[in-house]
Design a protein around this motif. Structure first.
Motif, PDB file in Angstrom:
ATOM      1  N   PHE A   2      -9.739  -0.135 -37.121  1.00  0.00           N
ATOM      2  CA  PHE A   2      -9.562  -1.053 -38.256  1.00  0.00           C
ATOM      3  C   PHE A   2      -8.125  -1.021 -38.763  1.00  0.00           C
ATOM      4  O   PHE A   2      -7.561  -2.033 -39.150  1.00  0.00           O
ATOM      5  CB  PHE A   2     -10.532  -0.692 -39.393  1.00  0.00           C
ATOM      6  CG  PHE A   2     -11.910  -1.241 -39.154  1.00  0.00           C
ATOM      7  CD1 PHE A   2     -13.031  -0.435 -39.326  1.00  0.00           C
ATOM      8  CD2 PHE A   2     -12.084  -2.546 -38.754  1.00  0.00           C
ATOM      9  CE1 PHE A   2     -14.296  -0.945 -39.101  1.00  0.00           C
ATOM     10  CE2 PHE A   2     -13.335  -3.063 -38.535  1.00  0.00           C
ATOM     11  CZ  PHE A   2     -14.458  -2.267 -38.693  1.00  0.00           C
ATOM     12  N   ALA A   5      -6.093  -3.160 -36.682  1.00  0.00           N
ATOM     13  CA  ALA A   5      -6.391  -4.574 -36.959  1.00  0.00           C
ATOM     14  C   ALA A   5      -5.729  -5.019 -38.261  1.00  0.00           C
ATOM     15  O   ALA A   5      -5.128  -6.091 -38.344  1.00  0.00           O
ATOM     16  CB  ALA A   5      -7.909  -4.787 -37.044  1.00  0.00           C
ATOM     17  N   VAL A   6      -5.850  -4.146 -39.279  1.00  0.00           N
ATOM     18  CA  VAL A   6      -5.238  -4.492 -40.570  1.00  0.00           C
ATOM     19  C   VAL A   6      -3.740  -4.690 -40.404  1.00  0.00           C
ATOM     20  O   VAL A   6      -3.160  -5.669 -40.870  1.00  0.00           O
ATOM     21  CB  VAL A   6      -5.509  -3.384 -41.612  1.00  0.00           C
ATOM     22  CG1 VAL A   6      -4.657  -3.602 -42.855  1.00  0.00           C
ATOM     23  CG2 VAL A   6      -6.981  -3.359 -41.976  1.00  0.00           C
ATOM     24  N   LEU A   9      -2.973  -7.830 -38.509  1.00  0.00           N
ATOM     25  CA  LEU A   9      -3.181  -9.005 -39.353  1.00  0.00           C
ATOM     26  C   LEU A   9      -2.105  -9.109 -40.419  1.00  0.00           C
ATOM     27  O   LEU A   9      -1.620 -10.193 -40.732  1.00  0.00           O
ATOM     28  CB  LEU A   9      -4.567  -8.938 -40.016  1.00  0.00           C
ATOM     29  CG  LEU A   9      -5.719  -9.364 -39.095  1.00  0.00           C
ATOM     30  CD1 LEU A   9      -7.057  -8.980 -39.700  1.00  0.00           C
ATOM     31  CD2 LEU A   9      -5.664 -10.865 -38.846  1.00  0.00           C
ATOM     32  N   LEU A  10      -1.761  -7.917 -40.971  1.00  0.00           N
ATOM     33  CA  LEU A  10      -0.699  -7.917 -41.979  1.00  0.00           C
ATOM     34  C   LEU A  10       0.586  -8.477 -41.393  1.00  0.00           C
ATOM     35  O   LEU A  10       1.252  -9.313 -41.994  1.00  0.00           O
ATOM     36  CB  LEU A  10      -0.450  -6.484 -42.483  1.00  0.00           C
ATOM     37  CG  LEU A  10      -1.271  -6.081 -43.703  1.00  0.00           C
ATOM     38  CD1 LEU A  10      -1.095  -4.593 -43.972  1.00  0.00           C
ATOM     39  CD2 LEU A  10      -0.859  -6.902 -44.924  1.00  0.00           C
ATOM     40  N   CYS A  13       0.240 -12.140 -40.973  1.00  0.00           N
ATOM     41  CA  CYS A  13       0.331 -12.851 -42.250  1.00  0.00           C
ATOM     42  C   CYS A  13       1.759 -12.841 -42.775  1.00  0.00           C
ATOM     43  O   CYS A  13       2.271 -13.856 -43.236  1.00  0.00           O
ATOM     44  CB  CYS A  13      -0.598 -12.219 -43.283  1.00  0.00           C
ATOM     45  SG  CYS A  13      -2.330 -12.605 -42.981  1.00  0.00           S
TER      46      CYS A  13
ATOM     47  N   GLY B   3     -12.831  -2.363 -43.599  1.00  0.00           N
ATOM     48  CA  GLY B   3     -13.599  -3.566 -43.257  1.00  0.00           C
ATOM     49  C   GLY B   3     -13.355  -4.668 -44.277  1.00  0.00           C
ATOM     50  O   GLY B   3     -13.104  -5.820 -43.920  1.00  0.00           O
ATOM     51  N   ALA B   5     -10.780  -4.945 -46.245  1.00  0.00           N
ATOM     52  CA  ALA B   5      -9.384  -5.405 -46.156  1.00  0.00           C
ATOM     53  C   ALA B   5      -9.211  -6.382 -44.999  1.00  0.00           C
ATOM     54  O   ALA B   5      -8.570  -7.431 -45.132  1.00  0.00           O
ATOM     55  CB  ALA B   5      -8.447  -4.208 -45.975  1.00  0.00           C
ATOM     56  N   VAL B   6      -9.814  -6.019 -43.857  1.00  0.00           N
ATOM     57  CA  VAL B   6      -9.704  -6.903 -42.687  1.00  0.00           C
ATOM     58  C   VAL B   6     -10.281  -8.268 -43.013  1.00  0.00           C
ATOM     59  O   VAL B   6      -9.681  -9.310 -42.743  1.00  0.00           O
ATOM     60  CB  VAL B   6     -10.452  -6.287 -41.474  1.00  0.00           C
ATOM     61  CG1 VAL B   6     -10.579  -7.311 -40.354  1.00  0.00           C
ATOM     62  CG2 VAL B   6      -9.724  -5.050 -40.992  1.00  0.00           C
ATOM     63  N   LEU B   9      -8.089 -10.158 -45.355  1.00  0.00           N
ATOM     64  CA  LEU B   9      -6.898 -10.657 -44.666  1.00  0.00           C
ATOM     65  C   LEU B   9      -7.252 -11.802 -43.721  1.00  0.00           C
ATOM     66  O   LEU B   9      -6.529 -12.789 -43.612  1.00  0.00           O
ATOM     67  CB  LEU B   9      -6.221  -9.521 -43.886  1.00  0.00           C
ATOM     68  CG  LEU B   9      -5.360  -8.607 -44.748  1.00  0.00           C
ATOM     69  CD1 LEU B   9      -4.984  -7.349 -43.974  1.00  0.00           C
ATOM     70  CD2 LEU B   9      -4.104  -9.337 -45.209  1.00  0.00           C
ATOM     71  N   LEU B  10      -8.410 -11.602 -43.039  1.00  0.00           N
ATOM     72  CA  LEU B  10      -8.852 -12.662 -42.138  1.00  0.00           C
ATOM     73  C   LEU B  10      -9.037 -13.969 -42.901  1.00  0.00           C
ATOM     74  O   LEU B  10      -8.592 -15.028 -42.477  1.00  0.00           O
ATOM     75  CB  LEU B  10     -10.180 -12.274 -41.467  1.00  0.00           C
ATOM     76  CG  LEU B  10     -10.046 -11.539 -40.136  1.00  0.00           C
ATOM     77  CD1 LEU B  10     -11.403 -11.027 -39.673  1.00  0.00           C
ATOM     78  CD2 LEU B  10      -9.421 -12.450 -39.089  1.00  0.00           C
ATOM     79  N   CYS B  13      -5.724 -15.347 -43.790  1.00  0.00           N
ATOM     80  CA  CYS B  13      -5.036 -15.941 -42.639  1.00  0.00           C
ATOM     81  C   CYS B  13      -5.704 -17.240 -42.226  1.00  0.00           C
ATOM     82  O   CYS B  13      -5.049 -18.235 -41.946  1.00  0.00           O
ATOM     83  CB  CYS B  13      -5.042 -14.974 -41.453  1.00  0.00           C
ATOM     84  SG  CYS B  13      -3.881 -13.621 -41.679  1.00  0.00           S
TER      85      CYS B  13
END
Lengths: 399, 399
Positions: A2, A5-6, A9-10, A13, B3, B5-6, B9-10, B13
């Motif tokens: 995770f 992934a964060v 994604l960060l 973004c 989870g 946060a993802v 963010l998802l 985005c």
């Protein structure tokens, strides 16, 4: 997992933000953009003339020898028309080539219809006017330029090269047929694009034409007749010979130069380049009588009027080819000679005429002048620049 | 925790994508946009005239009675000028109000300088020309319109209301001083904005002015003199009285109407609304001699020439106020009378004149006509619409 992934994604973004913000910073209005042809490189420069800032270059446009540029009415799109029938549609907000199509084998320009819906091409080969949808560049209509040669007993139809295609008020298209000695008028407001007028025997071998700035008068030049043909599009009744006095001597008429686009029409006066002579010719547009020619530094290629009509800038070819003469229309003489450099050509003005852009074909740059002080405001490096096209052509007939 | 946060963010985005994509879809070129005043609501509509599509509304602009709209040279920005000195700068790409400033107590319009760098305001109170930076709307210069009244023995300077402010070639600003009976010329190309000419005693109480489309001739109207004043900006040597023949009778001269902006100048002809008479007046612009007036359906407010000069559209006030007359300039008579509806006013044309927009002040909409067929192409609901401003004014002197 995770965490990765964060982080990913960060990053995505965060990356997204500066990109978007950057795009915001680089936004521009389209009304006074300039497109400049780099003919050898097959590319164009896009410049914002309101700030004299280079926005970017669009490449991969093919053979741009004698290319011309047309604009959609909102000036969002530029259409680069090549001599080999290529049409390249460029988005002037994103500087991307949106679409490129082949619309003929050999072409000599084109025009956007008055309503902005169509791109019309004047093709040499095949001899025709080809009409494309301005949004999609899909083929909408082909108008074959066919004529019957009186010498053929079977009355077989032959194709003619098409020249001098312009748009005119009433959503008309007007063009000349080089081999057919004819001028045709098409109604582009009707779905079938009917040819509503055909004028035959207007003069021998029309090679180019122009339309007056108000869109009323269509003027055709002929290679083998010693006059010009004038069609009044308000009447559409006949083609009247004008300027016939030029043909009386043994010489080729003076206005017989390749581009009628090189004429400057400013209210009541027309300024013309003169083949082989070191003058600019002047005519009254009221009755097309000749006025006193103006001596210049050499042989002119283009005579271009500043939008207010007070100055006419003249580029010189051959001897003194580095120079640009500035004619003052009030005193009717050259009041300033500029020396932009090697191959100086194609002077063009910002929409209100406060600045002029000049291409140095052999000097690798475009020079921008203040037309009130003649100071150089800016120079842009450019690869053999030639034609300069301001987006306000979108709102001019025949441009 | 991760989870959530993802997910967050998802969502961010994903939300970002359609927004950006949506923004892409809604991009437009700015060259043929239209800004329409909704005077009671204090808002403007922004329409893309190349597709006749409403883009949006910008609100919160204050009192828009007699407001006018100016454009930056690239037509990215519209400047809405209110009667109480407010200047609202609108970004036409984002439809956001960028900045709003107060630049006077009582104002009667303004103009963008030829080079696009400044917004100049003609103020009644205080009596002055105020010059703002077109980018930031910051104050650059105030030019007090001061004069000495001969009756004051101390020679005390008094402020005059400023009217008829236009830009002119050479980066000039030209304006009239209502109480000083004067016309002044400012060089906006110089840092100090010097007043380079002051013409006194040009006529009594100038109330408005216009500049010819080529930017050469400045025409001032006077409330208390029976002529118009003509200044040739190529010479800047004197103000010549013209149209004096109108003042011979006991009647108020016919051209004495509030807006000289209601005049149509099309090449060699000028069409004028006529106070109290049911005609359009016609003058030759070659020598300002009067030609035969054209009977119309009522009293005209605005006479507006189609860009090609073949038609003049006339809106009617009072009796038959729902109508628009279309004058054919070839036959010099009304060839069509349209009935757009209650309070039909302010006909304005797309840049090439293929369509006309008309506001129904009391009919709650803007109607778009095809000028070749007179068919209604589109209607836009609007809240008491009045002035219609096309972005190609950016490239016209005095607009």
């Amino acid at each position: 997992m995770f965490g990765f992934a964060v982080k990913a994604l960060l990053i995505l973004c965060v990356l997204g933000v500066p990109l978007q913000s950057n795009a915001d910073e680089r936004r521009w209005g389209t009304a006074s953009l300039v497109v400049i042809i780099e003919r050898q490189a097959g590319s164009v420069l896009i410049i914002d003339s309101s700030r004299h800032e280079l926005l970017g270059r669009v490449s991969g446009l093919g053979n741009l020898t004698h290319a011309t540029v047309k604009f959609s009415p909102d000036a969002r799109y530029a259409y680069v028309l090549g001599r080999e029938g290529e049409v390249s549609k460029i988005d002037l907000l994103t500087l991307k080539l949106v679409k490129k199509v082949s619309a003929g084998k050999l072409s000599v320009g084109g025009v956007i219809s008055q309503d902005g819906k169509y791109v019309a091409l004047s093709n040499y080969v095949p001899g025709e006017v080809r009409i494309l949808d301005a949004d999609t560049l899909e083929l909408i209509k082909t108008i074959p330029a066919l004529y019957t040669d009186g010498s053929d007993k079977d009355g077989k139809e032959l194709p003619s090269r098409v020249v001098g295609l312009v748009d005119a008020p009433g959503n008309l298209l007007v063009f000349s047929l080089m081999e057919a000695n004819s001028i045709w008028v098409v109604d582009a407001g009707k779905k079938e694009f009917p040819v509503i007028r055909k004028f035959a025997d207007v003069g021998k071998t029309p090679y180019d034409a122009l339309i007056s700035p108000d869109g009323r008068y269509y003027l055709a030049g002929f290679l083998d007749s010693n006059w010009m043909g004038l069609l009044d599009t308000w009447r559409l009744d006949r083609v009247t010979p004008i300027l016939a006095e030029q043909g009386k001597g043994p010489e080729v008429p003076l206005w017989k130069i390749p581009h009628l686009k090189g004429w400057a029409i400013t209210g009541r006066l027309a300024f013309l380049p003169a083949l082989k002579r070191e003058v600019a010719l002047v005519y009254s547009t009221l009755d097309w009588t000749p006025l006193t020619p103006i001596p210049i530094s050499g042989t002119a290629l283009y005579t271009v009027a500043r939008p207010d009509g007070r100055q006419v800038w003249v580029d010189i070819i051959g001897k003194n080819g580095d120079l640009i003469d500035v004619i003052d229309v009030d005193s009717m003489k050259v009041i300033k000679t500029l020396n932009p450099g090697p191959g100086a050509t194609h002077p063009q003005f910002t929409p209100k005429g406060d600045a002029a852009y000049v291409s140095l074909m052999d000097g690798g740059k475009v020079v921008v002048y203040d037309t009130a002080t003649y100071q150089v405001l800016k120079e842009f490096p450019a690869d053999h620049p030639s034609g300069i096209f301001f987006a306000n052509r979108a709102h001019k007939f025949g441009m």
